[in-house]
Design an enzyme around this catalytic site. Structure first.
Site, PDB file in Angstrom:
ATOM      1  N   GLU A 190      45.336  29.232  43.807  1.00  0.00           N
ATOM      2  CA  GLU A 190      44.883  28.052  45.007  1.00  0.00           C
ATOM      3  C   GLU A 190      46.005  28.258  46.231  1.00  0.00           C
ATOM      4  OE1 GLU A 190      42.143  26.302  44.737  1.00  0.00           O
ATOM      5  OE2 GLU A 190      41.538  26.517  42.531  1.00  0.00           O
TER       6      GLU A 190
HETATM    7  C1  LIG Z   1      44.709  34.391  36.295  1.00  0.00           C
HETATM    8  C2  LIG Z   1      44.361  34.404  37.733  1.00  0.00           C
HETATM    9  C3  LIG Z   1      43.315  33.745  38.150  1.00  0.00           C
HETATM   10  C4  LIG Z   1      42.781  33.731  39.497  1.00  0.00           C
HETATM   11  N1  LIG Z   1      41.742  33.337  39.931  1.00  0.00           N
HETATM   12  C5  LIG Z   1      41.157  33.750  41.131  1.00  0.00           C
HETATM   13  C6  LIG Z   1      39.750  33.541  41.317  1.00  0.00           C
HETATM   14  O1  LIG Z   1      38.926  33.059  40.548  1.00  0.00           O
HETATM   15  N2  LIG Z   1      39.281  34.056  42.541  1.00  0.00           N
HETATM   16  C7  LIG Z   1      39.988  34.565  43.693  1.00  0.00           C
HETATM   17  O2  LIG Z   1      39.493  34.941  44.577  1.00  0.00           O
HETATM   18  N3  LIG Z   1      41.408  34.833  43.301  1.00  0.00           N
HETATM   19  C8  LIG Z   1      41.913  34.358  42.011  1.00  0.00           C
HETATM   20  N4  LIG Z   1      43.215  34.643  41.682  1.00  0.00           N
HETATM   21  C9  LIG Z   1      44.169  35.341  42.752  1.00  0.00           C
HETATM   22  C10 LIG Z   1      45.202  34.284  43.356  1.00  0.00           C
HETATM   23  O3  LIG Z   1      44.673  33.533  43.970  1.00  0.00           O
HETATM   24  C11 LIG Z   1      46.415  35.396  43.936  1.00  0.00           C
HETATM   25  O4  LIG Z   1      46.950  36.058  42.983  1.00  0.00           O
HETATM   26  C12 LIG Z   1      47.120  34.429  44.934  1.00  0.00           C
HETATM   27  O5  LIG Z   1      46.621  33.988  45.957  1.00  0.00           O
HETATM   28  C13 LIG Z   1      48.636  35.309  45.293  1.00  0.00           C
HETATM   29  O6  LIG Z   1      47.971  36.639  45.905  1.00  0.00           O
HETATM   30  P1  LIG Z   1      48.778  37.645  45.238  1.00  0.00           P
HETATM   31  O7  LIG Z   1      48.751  37.831  43.787  1.00  0.00           O
HETATM   32  O8  LIG Z   1      48.189  38.966  46.016  1.00  0.00           O
HETATM   33  O9  LIG Z   1      50.446  37.672  45.814  1.00  0.00           O
HETATM   34  P2  LIG Z   1      51.052  37.937  46.974  1.00  0.00           P
HETATM   35  O10 LIG Z   1      50.036  37.458  48.056  1.00  0.00           O
HETATM   36  O11 LIG Z   1      51.472  39.358  47.303  1.00  0.00           O
HETATM   37  O12 LIG Z   1      52.174  37.243  46.960  1.00  0.00           O
HETATM   38  C14 LIG Z   1      53.350  37.765  46.399  1.00  0.00           C
HETATM   39  C15 LIG Z   1      54.540  36.715  46.718  1.00  0.00           C
HETATM   40  O13 LIG Z   1      54.701  36.848  48.041  1.00  0.00           O
HETATM   41  C16 LIG Z   1      54.745  35.576  48.607  1.00  0.00           C
HETATM   42  N5  LIG Z   1      54.168  35.636  50.034  1.00  0.00           N
HETATM   43  C17 LIG Z   1      52.975  36.378  50.377  1.00  0.00           C
HETATM   44  N6  LIG Z   1      52.700  36.089  51.705  1.00  0.00           N
HETATM   45  C18 LIG Z   1      53.895  35.446  52.110  1.00  0.00           C
HETATM   46  C19 LIG Z   1      54.238  34.918  53.335  1.00  0.00           C
HETATM   47  N7  LIG Z   1      53.339  35.192  54.625  1.00  0.00           N
HETATM   48  N8  LIG Z   1      55.551  34.209  53.379  1.00  0.00           N
HETATM   49  C20 LIG Z   1      56.193  34.027  52.371  1.00  0.00           C
HETATM   50  N9  LIG Z   1      56.018  34.359  51.350  1.00  0.00           N
HETATM   51  C21 LIG Z   1      54.604  35.093  50.893  1.00  0.00           C
HETATM   52  C22 LIG Z   1      53.905  34.709  47.753  1.00  0.00           C
HETATM   53  O14 LIG Z   1      54.302  33.380  47.748  1.00  0.00           O
HETATM   54  C23 LIG Z   1      54.320  35.483  46.268  1.00  0.00           C
HETATM   55  O15 LIG Z   1      55.390  34.633  45.701  1.00  0.00           O
HETATM   56  C24 LIG Z   1      43.706  34.390  40.272  1.00  0.00           C
HETATM   57  C25 LIG Z   1      44.816  34.715  39.989  1.00  0.00           C
HETATM   58  C26 LIG Z   1      45.249  34.824  38.786  1.00  0.00           C
HETATM   59  C27 LIG Z   1      46.802  35.480  38.218  1.00  0.00           C
END
Ligand SMILES: Cc1cc2nc3c(=O)[nH]c(=O)nc-3n(C[C@H](O)[C@H](O)[C@H](O)COP(=O)(O)OP(=O)(O)OC[C@H]3O[C@@H](n4cnc5c(N)ncnc54)[C@H](O)[C@@H]3O)c2cc1C
Length: 593
Positions: A405
């Site tokens: 979220e």
């Molecule tokens: C169990 C699980 C269930 C999920 N369910 C859903 C679902 O139902 N539907 C769906 O669409 N998604 C879902 N997700 C996805 C989830 O919303 C994303 O994992 C989340 O938004 C983070 O994206 P990412 O994993 O690509 O991390 P990244 O975006 O790669 O982030 C990695 C790190 O970098 C930081 N970061 C990234 N951008 C910035 C910035 N601009 N400035 C500072 N820091 C930054 C983040 O805070 C984090 O600490 C789920 C994930 C999990 C693990």
């Protein structure tokens, strides 16, 4: 509330408005009907979910689906959907309470929240009448399960960077979707997905995709650190043939759906985290009062009492913040309805108004839960590290809440970003109050003592707000267009805001409890005072670091003096207050509000 007070609150406005306990909604205001619904949820967890938690975690075939079906039969899935679409038409506070009451259900709570929130709301709020008639009644009963597919391997936080494409076929009858989604909750069994894709590679849009659509296939279940019973899979689209009428909302307006739905999702995540934290507290209290070391129940040790009290304080802070905001959203929704806005725009408009609060709730709720489960494991000692004890599951299941979220970093950044954008658009006046603080800094401090009840606490909160306005105002003036590159500074400001928001919510609740003669009102004030005592130190630390990151010379010196002045408190014995709180927790063996 009369119409005047309904419209008095604006999103983000707590920072510049004087708090008013009489117009603050608290959990003590729940109606009998709301309490009955809450009890139904708790009974459902105790009888249907928790006894099967091991099988749920093993993803026993059909179990999660049957649990969702059963909760649908009880009306819990569609409680907040309009009656016209098979729901019960409950208000937002009640919907929030349901999420909280089921929040202790581990993976079930995740599946249920994904279904009722991100899995259903896009269709409810952005669907055409035909789409709503087709899908909502089935989603309300649970006959069909919902999911939400936004994230891709290379676009998580940067959601608009999605690569999945949608191309209209020559006959105009279908869109062909190509691409991949990752981490999709409920993907193993969901019947309906809201999928985001770019039409012609650049127009970010949303589609309703049914499970059996040709060209849609699924990955294996992910092996996760926690919420092991929650289905999480990848989705693959290979010329996936989606009927053109399944376009959801307008072309190129997918971001409006994605972000608006997330506002509500963030508040509900706080609710679920609160329910999880209360359950983890109850487990921990039971353990701490029965486990003996040195011939003494460990709950009698000061070090343990400190942790137990701190758990309750953070839960109280989270709870007070959650329901105050949920009621603001309810009131705003009613106001928009009375102004003649169509039903599809009322809750969304209300949630947008309080998007700043939703982002803060997501952060504070997930971090309160993390504190509770972490110290819960610690209080369980070696047993806390054993799979045989439920606290270890609570610990593993908690961690995801700071990630999905919108990660907590993204939500902290959003909090500031939204404030600044609203200020630029004239939606909220921050510069006026910030200039007022600058003027005050030049004047002689007012050391007058006001010993009327709550005066010290109200003054502390007013001062915390001044510290924020001083730091943020100066940062905006100095850095202007480059402020968004100063993330460390934005994080400090967000922390100051989140602490101040919670402090005010707790205090208003405690004041109301005092005024209404609530039996635990004095303990509520203990909680407030401990929180203020600690928040002052945190705000001082964040403020100093924020100032030092961009200011120098006289300006720096003056602001450092300011932050010291605005976080100065009379001395307070927080140990004794924590002991009083812990004594009641130990006596009741549960979170007692
Ligand atoms: C169990 C699980 C269930 C999920 N369910 C859903 C679902 O139902 N539907 C769906 O669409 N998604 C879902 N997700 C996805 C989830 O919303 C994303 O994992 C989340 O938004 C983070 O994206 P990412 O994993 O690509 O991390 P990244 O975006 O790669 O982030 C990695 C790190 O970098 C930081 N970061 C990234 N951008 C910035 C910035 N601009 N400035 C500072 N820091 C930054 C983040 O805070 C984090 O600490 C789920 C994930 C999990 C693990």
């Amino acid at each position: 509330m009369d119409a005047k007070t309904l419209t008095a609150m604006q999103g983000g406005g707590f920072l510049i408005q004087s708090p008013d306990p009489a117009n603050t909604f608290t959990p003590e205001d729940f109606t009998e009907e709301q309490k009955m619904i809450e009890q139904t949820c708790r009974d459902f967890l105790d009888k249907e979910v928790l006894p099967h938690i091991l099988d749920i975690d093993k993803q026993k075939d059909g179990l999660m689906v049957s649990l969702l079906d059963k909760s649908g039969e009880l009306g819990l899935l569609g409680a907040s959907f309009p009656e016209a679409y098979g729901g019960l038409g409950e208000d937002f506070v009640t919907a929030t309470l349901i999420n909280e009451a089921l929040g202790g259900g581990h993976s079930f709570a995740v599946a249920m929240a994904a279904h009722t929130g991100i899995g259903s709301l896009p269709i409810l709020y952005f669907g055409t009448e035909e789409q709503k008639q087709k899908y909502m009644p089935k989603l309300a009963t649970g006959e069909w399960k919902g999911a939400y597919a936004l994230t891709e391997p290379n676009s998580g936080s940067d959601a608009l960077g999605a690569k999945t494409t949608a191309t209209l076929t020559e006959d105009g009858k279908h869109y062909l979707l190509n691409g991949q989604k990752i981490w999709i909750t409920n993907a193993g069994f969901a019947d309906v997905f809201t999928v985001f894709a770019k039409i012609d590679g650049d127009k970010f849009s949303a589609f309703i995709v049914e499970r059996d659509t040709p060209g849609l296939s699924f990955g294996e279940e992910e092996h996760k650190m926690g919420i092991k019973g929650s289905s999480t899979r990848q989705l693959f689209f290979e010329n996936c043939k989606v009927p053109a009428e399944n376009l959801l909302g307008e072309i190129s307006r997918g971001h409006v759906i994605a972000f608006n739905i997330l506002n509500i999702g963030r508040l509900k995540l706080c609710a679920a985290a609160l329910g999880g934290a209360k359950r983890a507290m109850d487990l921990t209290l039971h353990y701490a009062t029965t486990r003996e070391q040195f011939k003494t129940p460990i709950a009698q040790f000061g070090a343990i009492q400190h942790k137990l009290a701190e758990m309750a304080i953070r839960v109280f802070a989270s709870e007070s913040s959650l329901y105050r905001t949920a009621k603001w959203i309810d009131d705003k929704e009613k106001q928009l309805h009375d102004e003649g806005k169509p039903g599809s725009e009322t809750l969304l408009g209300a949630a947008e108004e309080f998007a700043i609060e939703c982002a803060m709730l997501k952060v504070l709720g997930s971090e309160a839960l993390d504190y509770v489960v972490d110290e819960g494991v610690q209080i369980h000692g070696g047993n806390g590290f054993s799979d045989e004890y439920n606290i270890s599951r609570a610990y593993r299941d908690s961690r995801i809440n700071r990630i999905f979220e919108g990660t907590n970093e993204i939500n902290r950044l959003l909090t500031l970003d939204m404030y600044l954008k609203r200020a630029m658009k004239g939606r909220i006046d921050l510069m006026g109050p910030a200039m007022g603080v600058q003027k005050e800094l030049m004047s002689i401090p007012d050391f007058g003592d006001d010993d009327t009840p709550f005066a010290a606490e109200l003054k502390a909160i007013a001062n915390f707000k001044k510290a924020i306005l001083m730091c943020a105002g100066a940062a905006v003036q100095k850095l202007m267009m480059t402020l968004d590159k100063e993330q460390e500074l934005l994080m400090y400001l967000a922390d100051m805001l989140i602490d101040t928001f919670q402090t005010e919510n707790m205090l208003l609740r405690a004041m109301k409890m005092q005024q209404n003669g609530h039996a635990s009102a004095d303990l509520a004030m203990d909680m407030v005072r401990v929180f203020i005592n600690d928040a002052a130190d945190r705000i001082n630390h964040a403020g100093k670091n924020a100032i030092n990151s961009f200011a120098d010379g006289d300006e720096q010196r003056m602001m450092l003096m300011g932050v010291k002045r605005f976080t100065k408190l009379a001395s307070f014995n927080s140990k004794e207050a924590r002991r009083r709180i812990a004594a009641k927790l130990i006596d009741e063996k549960r979170y007692f509000f």
